[in-house]
Design a protein around this motif. Structure first.
Motif, mmCIF file in Angstrom:
data_model
loop_
_atom_site.group_PDB
_atom_site.id
_atom_site.type_symbol
_atom_site.label_atom_id
_atom_site.label_comp_id
_atom_site.label_asym_id
_atom_site.label_seq_id
_atom_site.Cartn_x
_atom_site.Cartn_y
_atom_site.Cartn_z
ATOM 1 N N GLY A 127 0.808 -1.204 0.000
ATOM 2 C CA GLY A 127 0.000 0.000 0.000
ATOM 3 C C GLY A 127 0.842 1.255 0.000
ATOM 4 O O GLY A 127 0.544 2.234 -0.700
ATOM 5 N N LEU A 128 1.941 1.251 0.796
ATOM 6 C CA LEU A 128 2.840 2.407 0.809
ATOM 7 C C LEU A 128 3.498 2.604 -0.550
ATOM 8 O O LEU A 128 3.665 3.734 -1.023
ATOM 9 N N GLY A 129 3.868 1.497 -1.191
ATOM 10 C CA GLY A 129 4.485 1.605 -2.510
ATOM 11 C C GLY A 129 3.542 2.190 -3.539
ATOM 12 O O GLY A 129 3.927 3.044 -4.336
ATOM 13 N N VAL A 130 2.291 1.724 -3.523
ATOM 14 C CA VAL A 130 1.299 2.250 -4.463
ATOM 15 C C VAL A 130 1.039 3.728 -4.195
ATOM 16 O O VAL A 130 0.951 4.540 -5.119
ATOM 17 N N ALA A 131 0.944 4.099 -2.911
ATOM 18 C CA ALA A 131 0.725 5.513 -2.573
ATOM 19 C C ALA A 131 1.900 6.364 -3.006
ATOM 20 O O ALA A 131 1.726 7.472 -3.537
ATOM 21 N N GLY A 132 3.123 5.856 -2.784
ATOM 22 C CA GLY A 132 4.306 6.609 -3.203
ATOM 23 C C GLY A 132 4.370 6.788 -4.705
ATOM 24 O O GLY A 132 4.709 7.867 -5.207
ATOM 25 N N LEU A 133 4.040 5.735 -5.453
ATOM 26 C CA LEU A 133 4.042 5.827 -6.907
ATOM 27 C C LEU A 133 2.992 6.819 -7.389
ATOM 28 O O LEU A 133 3.234 7.620 -8.296
ATOM 29 N N GLY A 134 1.806 6.789 -6.751
ATOM 30 C CA GLY A 134 0.770 7.748 -7.129
ATOM 31 C C GLY A 134 1.199 9.176 -6.867
ATOM 32 O O GLY A 134 0.981 10.076 -7.695
ATOM 33 N N TYR A 135 1.836 9.411 -5.708
ATOM 34 C CA TYR A 135 2.336 10.749 -5.393
ATOM 35 C C TYR A 135 3.385 11.196 -6.407
ATOM 36 O O TYR A 135 3.350 12.314 -6.923
ATOM 37 N N ALA A 136 4.333 10.302 -6.715
ATOM 38 C CA ALA A 136 5.441 10.657 -7.604
ATOM 39 C C ALA A 136 4.974 10.914 -9.029
ATOM 40 O O ALA A 136 5.515 11.783 -9.722
#
Length: 301
Positions: free
Chosen positions: A13-22
């Motif tokens: 979930g953190l990875g998906v959120a980070g990718l969405g932010y980036a």
């Protein structure tokens, strides 16, 4: 079992959120950086240089196009584009629309590799292993780089690819030397090699990729300020640490911003765009820079 399964799910979930932010937020979080550069003789009036780089423009990047148009409100005395302007065969009209308010001002440009060659899919992990290899000097370009250059030169901007020019910028007589992109082995410094005229009010060197071997030659020939792009500031950076790679020969502490290189000032732009094949930025927002050239401080006795 539930706790054991929750940990990898949380990380995912953190990875998906980070990718969405980036890819959605930071990639479109355009910033203007400002630096004062003490490079003029005492008594000369300050001038402003707007440094643009690495737009990697595609036709539908409306937010980026409109933001670049707004930069004319800064009233720069000179606009310098250090390459990788387009990344799509149909992007030239979009770019000329983006810079249309700026084209009435004095301007300079060089090309980057992505002005000639469309980006290709690649393993993103290879980017972290070192500078990419793009010896395309014998390949046929597949992007409309001549149309891109013609649009800028028609407005009076100077094509600085392996060339020199004398430009009036505000009250200044500026001598400019530029080279094509070393990342694709099209740089030909020998074609411009010579001491820059000492009587010029400013001696400005322009390139796409900040390779130390070329920066050193510029400095040894008497250029006072060097402008480059290409690095994307690292693009994917670690908070409180910085860039992991530079994608060229420059050291990581100088991957973006204003620094020194031997006797010259050096500004490396982190750029405004990303390759369409890697549309993300992290801890390295897209940027343009307004450089205000000011007089040097008199040396103390």
């Amino acid at each position: 079992m539930r706790k054991a399964a929750a940990i990898p799910l949380s990380l995912l979930g953190l990875g998906v959120a980070g990718l969405g932010y980036a890819s959605v937020i930071e990639r479109n979080w355009f910033r203007l950086r400002r630096f004062d550069v003490p490079v003029l003789a005492p008594g000369q009036r300050p001038v402003r240089i707007l440094h643009l780089s690495d737009l990697h423009l595609t036709p539908r990047r409306t937010r980026l196009i409109n933001w670049v148009r707004s930069l004319d409100e800064l009233n720069p005395d000179l606009v310098v584009n250090t390459g990788d302007t387009i990344s799509h065969p149909d992007a030239v009209p979009a770019y000329l629309h983006a810079v249309e308010p700026l084209l009435s001002r004095p301007g300079l440009f060089v090309y980057g590799s992505n002005d000639l060659y469309a980006p290709q899919p690649k393993n993103p992990a290879r980017y972290l292993l070192g500078p990419s290899s793009k010896d395309k000097s014998q390949h046929i370009p597949n992007l409309p780089w001549t149309e891109l250059g013609a649009g800028m030169t028609a407005a009076g901007w100077h094509d600085m690819n392996n060339a020199t020019a004398r430009v009036k910028v505000g009250d200044l007589d500026v001598f400019v030397g530029g080279i094509h992109d070393s990342h694709i082995n099209r740089d030909r410094y020998d074609e411009i090699a010579a001491p820059a005229p000492a009587e010029a009010d400013l001696r400005l060197g322009v390139m796409h990729s900040p390779e130390p071997r070329n920066m050193t030659r510029f400095a040894q020939d008497g250029y006072q300020l060097l402008l480059a792009g290409h690095t994307h500031g690292g693009q994917l950076c670690v908070p409180f640490y910085g860039a992991l790679v530079t994608n060229c020969g420059i050291d990581k502490p100088r991957v973006k911003g204003l620094h020194r290189h031997e006797s010259a000032w050096l500004h490396v732009s982190a750029g405004l765009g990303t390759s369409p094949m890697a549309p993300a930025r992290f801890s390295c927002p897209p940027e343009a820079t307004l450089l205000t050239l000011v007089p040097r401080r008199p040396k103390r006795p």
